[in-house]
Design an enzyme around this catalytic site. Structure first.
Site, short mmCIF file in Angstrom:
data_model
loop_
_atom_site.label_atom_id
_atom_site.label_comp_id
_atom_site.label_asym_id
_atom_site.label_seq_id
_atom_site.Cartn_x
_atom_site.Cartn_y
_atom_site.Cartn_z
CB SER A 179 -0.95 -0.08 1.25
OG SER A 179 -1.64 1.27 1.22
CG ASP A 180 0.96 4.00 -3.15
OD1 ASP A 180 2.18 3.79 -3.20
OD2 ASP A 180 0.14 4.40 -4.14
CE LYS A 181 3.94 8.82 4.13
NZ LYS A 181 3.03 10.18 4.36
CE LYS B 156 3.66 2.03 -5.49
NZ LYS B 156 2.32 2.95 -6.06
CB THR C 283 -2.37 0.91 -3.43
OG1 THR C 283 -1.33 1.39 -2.81
CG2 THR C 283 -3.24 -0.05 -2.43
#
EC number: 7.2.2.10
Length: 899
Positions: free
Chosen positions: A328-330, A608, A625
């Site tokens: 997940s992106d922050k 990624k 994400t």
């Protein structure tokens, strides 16, 4: 068509379409008129086949139905008119049920296409509006930004480094550079550099364009008919259901052939045996299985959309239940993406100072020349703009729109009482921010002199600086000691979870003046901590990927409840990895790293891709994400690509399998829960259908082998088929998600649906149904002759078994009494309707003749209910035993452990 506007200048285009290149269309009446003339900006689907024709086709598409027709015709020839009418009526009922199922499946799938409406930014009457793209009309002025999907054919009127990916239209992989210059007419599609085509994607830069063609008049509209003719592939689960259906059909047909042959050799009526054989084939072959799977998947997707997770492809529903790693992106997913500057540092300060929470900062509060220079750089190197508050779609009370960091910086400038300097500084050029560059820069003109301003990651900005300004604005040479002081303050701010933005300015881009650091707070989203821990309990790893510094990332990950030790040095050494470190690893070392690392910091979209590939090489099923243009390859590569609905670009959404309309990580948990729940429901109705099929076949087979007369006639068998494939089975597909579903580990990617455990359950239920039904049949047939009462009791016994079996199949592990017997409204209606239908078959005179039944007494009904409920009680004992032995993990146990 857009072709005529290639050779038109911008002015000619505006004149021809009676629009303005700065203000767009201004008359609401004119916009309405153009919409009536040109229609909505969408692609019309060909007229669908008439429902009556679809219904009639059902009679000829199934060979077994044709065999029943033949049986009915033979009955007429032999003078058995009643039998012929009964069989014909049964055919109509069976076909109607099948048609309704298919129609419902089509409508459910059709509803999925409307889940993701596309929006665009348009200028009307000089104001920016965010509207549904289908409402565009020729002459509208559209704003194009990086990541947007072009909503119609546009004549470019303004372009800044504008590059558009036209691969889905022309097949060329390289993005095309666009300009506003007129070109010669009669050139190929790929050379039309002043036209942006509908459906293409903005890869770089930004610009504006005037709509010159909409809907079917666009270039994309010309190829749409070809796309329509392409049939959508089935999902892996649907294909496996088809294969399962074929295998069961083969087994059933062999068994039925044996039953019919045994009957012939025993001297039974050949027409009766043929009709029973065909009826058994119709009942035993689960032709409705793939349809119910499709309906269940589609309805599950619609249910997910209400929980703010939009599934773009049906196979993704199946994959959700297998996901064991979520990357997940922050920003915006784990955090709120509502950023606020809380600390500022300028050179010469001992430490960064915290801003008060008041809306306006008093002038006496540290309003130094150094801070003013930092604020000027932050405001000029900024693309935020005033938000049109009449725009309801954006759903925000903030007066500014744009990237959250830009908005935070411009709001900070306002709080210090500074006016927006972009009104007096004229921008000459811009180098846009990207995750690879990690900075943004602009060149501006002020009082006939040119200046450069830069903002971005501290290391990138410092590498371009030769000087720094102190609190009084005095310029000094940037020494190693001052660099160390800046980096120490950056570390301290980052350790508290702040995102750090550095700013600088100067005449020479390689010798800029460093002005300071802004510490920006982005608080975690509500419920994210609970969601992360809940997923981890269910065997799903959560990995955070961010462009922030490793110190900031570690601090945020720890606050979200990820498995990070309290010691920063240990956390950075063993649980975190930067993009630069990742680049230095070979494939073997990378696989080892991704198996333990929880935080990836200072990463790019290319990193990624590497992370996904490494995880997949370990056998993990990965959800990833993303929201940016460059995230698209990683989203496509991941088993489940997840795009952001609010902040995500159209490019990311096109590549994704799932879109979060609220951008929240907690929504991913809901989607995974729903995905697991849907798969559980599919297993439950397969259990129900298979146990009924096996029981029906076994009942007739045992009767034939032991020389009994047939306990059920053809019409009764067909009625059982309607119940088996009809509403009760479908209602199992919409059962609510079990609260314990996340306690189960992720399902292995290629795990078969029919497991040993499911097969044991099927055989146990079928054994009980067959045993008790034969006992009832033999008890009723005491005189050796089969009467209408005997078959009615046997028939009703089997139907009651069906209903109790369906009730037992609502959950594999949970008691129906804990679920709530009446908690599934559709199930209540389905069972209630089936029982009313059975009552009509047994007690209504017209149906008695068709089904060869007679009325039975209340005592008989009560006896049958007592006998047939045995299948439910045995299954309840099985569930209780599994729970007692600790073979079932429950949410309540999880909560007790965490009290």
């Amino acid at each position: 068509m857009s072709v005529q506007y290639d050779a038109f200048s911008v002015e000619q285009t505006c004149a021809d379409l009676e629009t303005d290149m700065y203000n767009g269309l201004s008359s609401l009446q004119e916009i309405t008129r153009r919409n009536k003339v040109h229609g909505d900006n969408d692609l019309k689907v060909e007229d669908e086949e008439n429902m009556v024709v679809q219904f009639l086709k059902q009679f000829v598409k199934d060979p077994l139905i044709l065999l029943l027709f033949a049986s009915s015709a033979i009955s007429v020839t032999l003078g058995n008119i009643d039998d012929a009418i009964s069989i014909a009526l049964a055919i109509v009922i069976v076909v109607t049920v099948g048609f309704v199922q298919e129609y419902r499946s089509e409508q459910s799938l059709k509803a999925l296409n409307n889940l993701v409406p596309h929006y665009c930014n348009v200028i009307r009457s000089g104001k920016t509006e965010h509207i549904v793209a289908s409402k565009l009309v020729p002459g509208d002025l559209v704003i194009l930004q990086i990541g947007d999907r072009v909503p119609a054919d546009l004549r470019i009127v303004e372009a800044t480094e504008l590059e558009i990916d036209e691969s889905n239209l022309t097949g060329e992989n390289s993005p095309r550079k666009k300009s506003s210059e007129a070109i010669s007419s009669n050139i190929s599609l790929t050379e039309r550099n002043n036209i942006a085509f509908m459906g293409t994607l903005v890869r770089h830069g930004h610009g504006r364009g005037i709509v010159v063609a909409t809907g079917s008049d666009t270039e994309f509209g010309r190829v749409f008919l070809t796309m329509q003719q392409t049939e959508k592939p089935k999902t892996p689960l649907q294909n496996s259901m088809d294969d399962l259906g074929k295998q069961l059909s083969l087994i059933s047909l062999i068994g039925i052939a044996v039953i019919v042959l045994v009957g012939f050799f025993q001297g039974k009526n050949w027409l009766e045996m043929l009709t029973i054989g065909v009826s058994l084939a119709v009942a035993a072959i689960p032709e409705g299985l793939p349809i119910i799977v499709t309906v269940t998947l589609a309805l599950g997707v619609l249910r997910m959309s209400k929980k703010r997770a939009i599934i773009r492809r049906l196979p993704s529903v199946e994959t959700l239940g297998s996901v064991n790693v979520i990357c997940s992106d922050k920003t915006g997913t784990l955090t709120m993406n509502h950023m606020t500057v809380t600390k500022i540092y300028t050179c010469g300060m001992l430490a960064a100072f915290s801003l008060p929470e008041s809306e306006h900062i008093e002038l006496s509060v540290r309003r130094t020349v150094g801070i003013e220079k930092a604020l000027l750089a932050a405001a000029l190197c900024n693309n935020s703009k005033v938000h049109n508050k009449a725009d309801s779609i954006l759903d925000t009370t903030c007066p500014w729109a744009g990237f959250p960091v830009d908005v935070a910086l411009i709001e900070c400038s306002e709080r210090f009482g500074l006016k927006d300097p972009r009104e007096t500084y004229s921008r000459i050029s811009e180098v846009s921010f990207s995750s690879e560059r990690k900075y943004m820069s602009v060149a501006v003109q002020y009082n006939s002199s040119k200046m450069n301003f830069m903002k971005g990651a501290t290391e990138q900005v410092l590498s371009s600086c030769a000087y720094f300004s102190d609190q009084d604005g005095v310029q000094h040479e940037l020494t190693a000691e001052m660099k160390e002081n800046i980096q120490r303050n950056e570390f301290e701010m980052a350790a508290s979870g702040l995102r750090i933005i550095a700013v600088a300015s100067g005449i020479n881009t390689n010798k800029l003046v460093f002005h300071g650091l802004f510490g920006i707070n982005d608080p975690p989203r509500p419920q994210v901590r609970e969601s992360v821990q809940y997923l981890m309990t269910g065997g799903v790893r959560v990995i955070m990927i961010t462009g922030d510094s490793v110190v900031t990332a570690i601090s945020i990950a720890r606050s979200l409840g990820m498995a990070i030790p309290s010691n920063d040095e240990e956390a950075i050494r063993n649980y975190a990895l930067t993009g630069a470190q990742l680049d230095d690893l070979d494939s073997s070392s990378l696989r080892d790293a991704v198996s333990r690392v929880v935080v990836f910091a200072r990463t790019t979209p290319q990193h990624k891709m590497k992370i996904v590939e490494a995880l997949q090489s370990l056998g993990d099923v990965v959800a990833m994400t993303g929201d940016g243009v460059n995230d698209a390859p990683a989203l496509k590569l991941a088993d489940i690509g997840i795009a952001m609905g609010r902040q995500g670009t159209d490019v990311a959404k096109e590549a994704a399998d799932m879109i979060l309309t609220d951008d929240s990580f907690a929504t991913i948990l809901s989607a995974v829960e729903e995905g697991k729940g849907i798969f559980n429901n599919i297993k439950n109705f397969i259990t129900f259908q298979l146990s009924t099929s096996v029981a029906a076949l076994s009942l007739i087979a045992i009767s034939s082998v032991f020389g009994f007369q047939n306990p059920l006639n053809a019409m009764q068998i067909l009625w059982i088929n309607i119940l088996m494939d009809g509403p009760p089975a479908q209602s199992l597909g919409v059962e609510s998600v079990d609260e314990d579903v996340m306690m189960k580990p992720p399902r292995p990617r290629n795990a078969p649906i029919i497991s040993v455990q499911l097969l044991q359950r099927v055989l146990l239920s079928a054994f009980i149904i067959v045993t008790v039904t034969i006992v009832v049949f033999r008890v009723q047939m005491q005189d050796g002759n089969v009467t209408a009462r005997d078959t009615t009791m046997t028939f009703t016994c089997f139907v009651f078994f069906d209903m109790f079996n369906a009730l037992a199949c609502r959950s594999e592990t949970k008691s129906v009494f804990k679920l709530g017997i009446f908690s599934n409204r559709m199930f209540n209606i389905a069972v209630g309707g089936s029982l009313i239908g059975q009552a009509l078959v047994v007690y209504a005179s017209p149906f008695q003749r068709i089904f060869q039944t007679e009325a039975i007494g209340l005592k008989d009904v009560l006896i049958l209910l007592a006998c047939t409920s045995s299948v439910l009680w045995v299954d309840e004992i099985r569930k209780w035993y599994r729970r007692r032995k600790g073979l079932v993990r429950t949410k309540s146990n999880y909560l007790l452990r965490n009290v």
